[in-house]
Design a protein around this motif. Structure first.
Motif, short mmCIF file in Angstrom:
data_model
loop_
_atom_site.label_atom_id
_atom_site.label_comp_id
_atom_site.label_asym_id
_atom_site.label_seq_id
_atom_site.Cartn_x
_atom_site.Cartn_y
_atom_site.Cartn_z
N THR A 130 2.52 11.27 -0.08
CA THR A 130 1.29 10.59 0.32
C THR A 130 0.47 10.18 -0.90
O THR A 130 -0.10 9.08 -0.94
N ALA A 131 0.39 11.05 -1.91
CA ALA A 131 -0.36 10.72 -3.12
C ALA A 131 0.28 9.55 -3.87
O ALA A 131 -0.42 8.83 -4.58
N ALA A 132 1.59 9.38 -3.73
CA ALA A 132 2.28 8.27 -4.39
C ALA A 132 2.30 7.01 -3.54
O ALA A 132 3.03 6.06 -3.86
N GLY A 133 1.55 6.97 -2.48
CA GLY A 133 1.47 5.77 -1.65
C GLY A 133 2.47 5.73 -0.53
O GLY A 133 2.54 4.74 0.21
N GLY A 134 3.31 6.76 -0.40
CA GLY A 134 4.30 6.81 0.66
C GLY A 134 5.59 6.11 0.28
O GLY A 134 5.62 5.28 -0.63
N PRO A 135 6.69 6.43 0.96
CA PRO A 135 7.96 5.78 0.65
C PRO A 135 7.95 4.30 1.06
O PRO A 135 7.20 3.90 1.95
N LEU A 136 8.77 3.53 0.39
CA LEU A 136 8.88 2.11 0.73
C LEU A 136 9.54 1.94 2.09
O LEU A 136 10.28 2.82 2.54
#
Length: 240
Positions: A130-136
């Motif tokens: 979640t902190a990394a923006g979520g998986p593509l």
């Protein structure tokens, strides 16, 4: 000869005598009896008054503690040299890269914002994603144990295979390096699979001990706790 009729005793003349005569005729009591009753009533009234007076609620005042009572017992000195004031502990500055309440992880692979992320200690793999923006979109994350607690300094690979390891090297904590063989897997290896905890890993080992070797991964469906959804997540990661 007629018998004499008993009449009231003669108390003499005067007002006191007439009062005694009236009391005897009206109440049948002599003066001595009335006097005795009066004494008894007076004593009873005095006792009742004394009982009421001594049993009434009263305010009790507590004397303030004297200064000598607050001093240490005899045999201990009270000077400032014996009891020095506690000096404050020196403040230890902690650099920004070292924090006992946070962990730093490297989120790499198919995520929106890969890179280093600082998260509170006790955070999970899902929090790092979640902190990394979520998986593509379209990224398969079934190989990740999203519920695993993060360790400081670890790398989380999302949607990509881990680099080849040198012989004898161990896989990162909580991540499977390849398909897990159900017939030879240990409890830690089973516990590292997504959705499998210590209890379910023990159930798999107990099933293997009771029924012999696994002939197919489909036999996992016979183990309590593995439903269709969890089996779909484990099927590509295990083999007999």
């Amino acid at each position: 000869m007629p018998e004499p009729v008993e009449g009231p005793p003669y108390f003499g003349d005067g007002r006191l005598s007439r009062a005694r005569t009236w009391l005897y005729l009206r109440c049948g009591l002599e003066a001595r009896t009335v006097l005795a009753l009066a004494v008894v009533l007076a004593v009873a009234g005095g006792l009742a008054l004394h009982h009421f007076w001594t049993g009434r609620p009263r305010t009790v005042r507590v004397a303030p503690a004297s200064a000598s009572a607050l001093l240490p017992r005899a045999g201990f000195a009270t000077s400032s040299a014996t009891f020095p004031s506690a000096a404050p502990a020196p403040f230890l500055s902690v650099g920004p890269s070292v924090s006992p309440s946070a962990v730093t992880v490297d989120v790499a692979g198919k995520v929106a914002r890969p890179g280093l992320r600082r998260l509170p200690r006790g955070a999970r793999v899902a929090d790092a994603l979640t902190a990394a923006g979520g998986p593509l979109p379209g990224t398969d994350t079934t190989a990740l144990n999203l519920a695993r607690p993060l360790a400081d300094g670890e790398q989380i690979l999302v949607g990509i295979a881990p680099p080849p390891q040198a012989p004898g090297a161990e896989a990162p904590s909580g991540e499977a390096a390849g398909p897990v063989h159900l017939n030879t897997a240990t409890e830690p290896q089973l516990d590292a699979l997504p959705g499998v905890g210590p209890v379910l890993a023990q159930h798999i080992l107990a099933f293997r001990a009771a029924h012999g070797s696994f002939s197919s991964a489909q036999q996992l469906r016979e183990i309590p706790g593995i439903g269709p959804r969890k089996f779909a997540m484990l099927q590509p990661l295990v083999q007999p």
